[in-house]
Design an enzyme around this catalytic site. Structure first.
Site, PDB file in Angstrom:
ATOM      1  N   ILE A  61     -29.068  57.327  50.963  1.00 23.55           N
ATOM      2  CA  ILE A  61     -29.739  58.466  51.814  1.00 23.55           C
ATOM      3  C   ILE A  61     -30.841  59.223  51.837  1.00 23.55           C
ATOM      4  O   ILE A  61     -30.602  59.751  50.696  1.00 23.55           O
ATOM      5  CB  ILE A  61     -28.661  58.784  53.027  1.00 23.55           C
ATOM      6  CG1 ILE A  61     -29.305  59.294  54.041  1.00 23.55           C
ATOM      7  CG2 ILE A  61     -27.917  59.859  52.353  1.00 23.55           C
ATOM      8  CD1 ILE A  61     -28.064  59.723  55.463  1.00 23.55           C
ATOM      9  N   CYS A  62     -31.727  59.957  52.593  1.00 23.30           N
ATOM     10  CA  CYS A  62     -32.698  60.620  52.069  1.00 23.30           C
ATOM     11  C   CYS A  62     -32.950  61.528  53.477  1.00 23.30           C
ATOM     12  O   CYS A  62     -32.258  61.319  54.122  1.00 23.30           O
ATOM     13  CB  CYS A  62     -34.041  60.493  51.743  1.00 23.30           C
ATOM     14  SG  CYS A  62     -34.971  59.142  52.078  1.00 23.30           S
ATOM     15  N   ALA A  63     -34.414  62.153  53.221  1.00 26.56           N
ATOM     16  CA  ALA A  63     -34.570  62.391  54.984  1.00 26.56           C
ATOM     17  C   ALA A  63     -35.143  61.951  56.113  1.00 26.56           C
ATOM     18  O   ALA A  63     -34.120  61.574  56.976  1.00 26.56           O
ATOM     19  CB  ALA A  63     -35.739  63.274  53.832  1.00 26.56           C
TER      20      ALA A  63
END
Length: 108
Positions: A61-63
């Site tokens: 996951i990231c932004a």
């Protein structure tokens, strides 16, 4: 090409104790992350793939879902069963799901 999971599929995997790797920078992670997520900034992923288990899925996951796709591609090339989380932490938070803050990694 990395596989992508929906927020709903990710939420189910997370609630079952799925391994979550957050590939944002430390300041972004500290501002708010999925509880239990392991911090591994994108630039460190190629050198750190060996730290990840090969026998279970890893949810990246990231932004918003862009960096996580790149990281999941690298992880997949290393033999990791990696999935990029569509919409990232932003979509997770907007949906009202729990968010932890601070620089320490939290247990799920």
């Amino acid at each position: 090409m990395a596989r992508e999971v929906t927020q709903e599929a990710f939420a189910a995997a997370w609630s079952d104790g799925g391994l979550v790797v957050d590939v944002r920078e430390a300041d972004e992670y500290a501002a708010g992350h999925v509880p239990g997520a392991r911090l591994m900034p994108l630039r460190t992923v190629p050198a750190r793939c060996a730290e990840l288990p090969g026998g279970r899925p890893v949810y990246v996951i990231c932004a918003s879902g862009n960096r996580s796709k790149s990281a999941a591609d690298w992880m997949t090339a290393c033999g990791i069963d990696a999935y990029s989380v569509a919409g990232g932490t932003g979509a997770w938070a907007r949906s009202g799901r729990p968010v932890a803050a601070g620089s320490r990694e939290h247990a799920a």
